[in-house]
Design an enzyme around this catalytic site. Sequence first.
Site, PDB file in Angstrom:
ATOM      1  N   GLY A 179     -44.813  69.729  36.516  1.00 15.44           N
ATOM      2  CA  GLY A 179     -43.652  68.851  36.492  1.00 15.44           C
ATOM      3  C   GLY A 179     -42.828  69.261  35.675  1.00 15.44           C
ATOM      4  O   GLY A 179     -41.410  69.465  36.308  1.00 15.44           O
TER       5      GLY A 179
ATOM      6  N   HIS B 208     -40.929  61.125  29.312  1.00 24.60           N
ATOM      7  CA  HIS B 208     -42.649  62.432  28.949  1.00 24.60           C
ATOM      8  C   HIS B 208     -41.729  63.669  27.743  1.00 24.60           C
ATOM      9  O   HIS B 208     -42.576  63.861  26.960  1.00 24.60           O
ATOM     10  CB  HIS B 208     -42.954  62.753  29.696  1.00 24.60           C
ATOM     11  CG  HIS B 208     -44.833  62.846  29.431  1.00 24.60           C
ATOM     12  ND1 HIS B 208     -46.214  62.436  29.703  1.00 24.60           N
ATOM     13  CD2 HIS B 208     -45.397  64.905  29.551  1.00 24.60           C
ATOM     14  CE1 HIS B 208     -47.069  63.167  29.251  1.00 24.60           C
ATOM     15  NE2 HIS B 208     -46.532  64.626  29.432  1.00 24.60           N
ATOM     16  N   GLU B 209     -41.157  64.069  28.597  1.00 24.70           N
ATOM     17  CA  GLU B 209     -40.947  65.191  27.585  1.00 24.70           C
ATOM     18  C   GLU B 209     -39.909  65.309  26.603  1.00 24.70           C
ATOM     19  O   GLU B 209     -40.880  65.736  25.490  1.00 24.70           O
ATOM     20  CB  GLU B 209     -40.026  66.350  28.716  1.00 24.70           C
ATOM     21  CG  GLU B 209     -40.568  66.680  30.079  1.00 24.70           C
ATOM     22  CD  GLU B 209     -42.303  67.126  29.940  1.00 24.70           C
ATOM     23  OE1 GLU B 209     -42.313  67.431  29.433  1.00 24.70           O
ATOM     24  OE2 GLU B 209     -43.080  66.828  30.441  1.00 24.70           O
TER      25      GLU B 209
ATOM     26  N   MET C 223     -41.886  71.385  31.074  1.00 22.47           N
ATOM     27  CA  MET C 223     -42.463  71.613  30.168  1.00 22.47           C
ATOM     28  C   MET C 223     -41.631  71.169  28.465  1.00 22.47           C
ATOM     29  O   MET C 223     -40.339  71.141  28.765  1.00 22.47           O
ATOM     30  CB  MET C 223     -42.894  73.854  30.299  1.00 22.47           C
ATOM     31  CG  MET C 223     -43.335  73.935  29.027  1.00 22.47           C
ATOM     32  SD  MET C 223     -44.630  73.618  28.636  1.00 22.47           S
ATOM     33  CE  MET C 223     -44.675  73.816  26.722  1.00 22.47           C
ATOM     34  N   GLU C 224     -41.473  71.557  28.024  1.00 22.35           N
ATOM     35  CA  GLU C 224     -41.128  69.763  26.781  1.00 22.35           C
ATOM     36  C   GLU C 224     -40.914  71.291  25.396  1.00 22.35           C
ATOM     37  O   GLU C 224     -40.187  70.925  24.803  1.00 22.35           O
ATOM     38  CB  GLU C 224     -42.178  69.705  26.317  1.00 22.35           C
ATOM     39  CG  GLU C 224     -43.682  70.250  24.940  1.00 22.35           C
ATOM     40  CD  GLU C 224     -44.762  70.199  25.741  1.00 22.35           C
ATOM     41  OE1 GLU C 224     -45.813  70.130  25.245  1.00 22.35           O
ATOM     42  OE2 GLU C 224     -44.488  70.185  27.236  1.00 22.35           O
TER      43      GLU C 224
END
Length: 1013
Positions: free
Chosen positions: A423, A458-459, A425-426
């Site tokens: 979904g 979230h990220e 990537m941080e």
Amino acid sequence: MEPFQGDRASLPRNMIENTMFEEEPDVVDLAKETPAYPLDPDDVVYEPRSSRLLVRGLGENDMDEDEEDYESSARLLGMSFMNRSSSLRPKTSNYARQDRAGSCSVPSTRTLIVGVFILVVAASVAMVIYFLPRCTFTKEGCHRENDTMELIYPRTSDGQLFPWTSLRLPDNIRPVHYELEIQPNLTTMTFNGKVSIQVNILNDTKMIVLHSSDMKIINVAVQSKKATFLEYKPWQQIAIKLTKDLKKDESCLLEIEYSANLSNKYMGFYNSSYIDKGHNKRVLVATQFEPLAARNAFPCFDEPAFKATFRIKINREDAYIALSNMPKNQTIKLPGGLLQDEFEKSLPMSTYLVAFIVANFSHVSRNASDTLVSVYAVPDKVDQLNYALDSAVKLLEFYNKYAEIKFPLKKLDLVAIPDFLAGAMENWGLITFRETALLVCNQSSLTDKQGVAAVIAHELAHQWFGNLVTMKWWNDLWLNEGFATYMEFKSVDTVFPELEIGNSFLSMRLRVLEKDSLNSSHPVSTEVSTPEQVEEMFDSVSYEKGASVLLMLSSTMSEEKFHKGVTDYLQKYKEKNADTEDFWKSLPLGKSYSVVEIMKTWTLQKGFPLVTVNRTGNRVTLSQEHFLFTADPTTKSEYLWHIPLTYVNDSCGSEPDCKQMFHLKDKTASFDVPGSAKWLKFNFKTEGFYIVTYEAEGWDALIYAINNNTEILAHEDRAGMINNLFMLSRVGKVSFRQIKNLLKYLHHETQPAPLMEALIQLDQIYNLLEKRQDTRQLSRMKAYILDLFGGLMDSQSWEEETSISKQELRSDLLTVACRYFRENCTKSAMLIFNQWMESNKTKRIPGDIMKVVFSVAAQSDSGWETLLSTYKYSMVDIDKRKMLVALASTDSVRRIVWLMQDTLEGSNIQTQELPLVLRTVSRNFAGHLYAWNFVKENWDTIIKKFPIGSFVLQDIIMSTTSQFSTERHLVEVQYFFASLKDKGSEMRCVSEAVETIKLNIQWMERNPDTLWN
């Protein structure tokens, strides 16, 4: 969404009642031969292999090389391979010796003596050969007794001993700083690189071991002196030999030049492409390093504990831009016409967070809290960036305040990548997203916007939880992902209350309870070593159970104390690594409990407890046990949890101030309550990660109360009760009659969460009955569901809805209604589809019902073809995904097979969508066996595209097997995965799949005839 069954294609009888010894049908194997022309769905003729275990070789004279495995499998089925050389052969054979009639000739004494002598000599030679070491006759000869090195150290591909013996790198060297220069070639799809690594020596050493994978190393130097190296490919490691020892406290410079191919997977430094509005193919390159793929882009110390600073230089053509973690420092012209972008030196970070992109992207930007926030996408989609930018700015401000540590970088980029598996990537300062997770139109529904806001939240949480403070090793991945998931819901609920994300958080917690009730589950924090085990940590236990445990802890301690502990943790370990116990110790001490002792029971043990409540007068007796869905009655568990039990009673049941607490840390315990209390409800608002059952009188009192006054309990409690009863019924703790007694109140329910939970649970039973083609039970279950929900289904509006919770409920209700062919639903869906077509596809369909409308339309030939054509050229990715679900929900076997094959090849549909396609096809009766056969026949291709153990393979395996409920399918699944060996047989999700099928079999044996008693 659930697929439809309109005009369902009849499956061959052998796919429903698989006979073991039938001839195997012919197969047009689309996976093994790529046609010279593009496949059209109308050209595909496909008859799948029947879903059964194939036992070959019966009646053969000789056992072939694979037949021993078949024989073992056959024994599982009670078949005998005895007398295979006699009774299975013809009575006469050209190979059988025929004796002459009459007397036999007798050999002479001389002949006997000579024969015996020859036999003795032959036996002696055989014994000598047998007892001598095998190596005596090899070119290399035998090892000497003192030659122990080769018994310890592995050999490289050229036969040399590799001087390191562990998958983990030695801890005697620490990288401090990387200087990395990368030059991708977007024509040849290759790249060249140079990396200089400054390292500190912690203990004397004769070598430097680091990671490198799939690259050609051209030159290695240590302290500017050329050095030699060895490579051990199975562990993706290289060992650099030193001409002299490096001593403790020294520092040295390691320099490596190399080249490699750009990856054609979704990991490492990989190439991506897209088709623009002018139908031109555009290319770009991007990175995805988590968990173990930085080593595919540059030699490095690729473990999270080896934090270092990075300065990155990217050489590119003028037509592209380059992005990396840090702001760009300068751009210079290189000989030959290329440009070099140099980026500022980074903060210390783990290699998996390094990122760089070379592409032709457009962006929008805004300053927020002294940080330049930018959102990037392909130029044709720049009009879909504004919602993401607004959300990112607001959420960044929230996290700056919550963490009490300001975001430490000058810029933050959010980039939509056309080919992206996860979904998002941080990567620190350069967050990458799948397009559907970042891009929305102004007309998109609130549910679409909620999804985008949640992924961004979230990220952004990771920029603190994972990037600023990083777990020491992958066994504590939950410190990254559990925290980010918990903060995702907390931040969106605070910043965007109109998105009503609380119901999504509740549903997530209820779903992960079901996953964690399997014996094949694992502790939140668990030991991992191999790459496959690391990949497998990216599952719902690390993410969703981790978040659920944090919610329980926060509600136990109070939000204020929990927040204080979190900020202390971030301050203490910023720019460092931490483990689970480091976090527990950062939290304030409780008056009567130890946070460390409580939480160890929740992170070091798999599963969760079932709490049984018995009440006699004012005396309440509690007991706990490990709750397990298990098909093995001998399975025992001695686990005990320290449970912060919460409860309310009839005097005050729905407000936070009503909550009372009791700590259950032993097997049993008792306490007193007021004798006037008519009922007790444990696990207030379902905030604890456990389920509860009561004695019969306790359940009766709660069910009576809720039927008389729906609002007497919070809607989270009502949804939790429904979930708990269904789970308890699966292990025989309660009868289905009790479930039906509770569900009577649904006619008065107005809140989406309890209604959706009941619908989810009943539809799961319906799907299981459907796959077994138990038509009598199926029709009764359908009638029961429509009796409960039919009126609500018919009352749903098909116009724009402003409440997101009502949108979510409407989507679920209409999905089931149309799948059950409720006339009001299918007619309304086709009416809206036809209006959309008549408007030349300009009339906006509400986003929450778009899948329903398209899925109904996809059952016709013209509707399916229209959706496929629209899918190919649409620029709105969130809408495209809904079209794809509709395309995969068709009952046309011909189209199902074409769609799966096309997605695997990435022709019209991106390969990243294969899990979604297989998941949707598997839900449909017409497609579920075809999906499973497709996975088996294309397994080798699938694992070339997706890493073994990855969340993608976990999804594919579970979605294609989870609705099997026969012994035949159980044996087939076991046999198939056992045959894979090192190609996936040891994955945890395989055990989960097998366990799920066993549980389905058990449920089908126990329950269908008792559902209506």
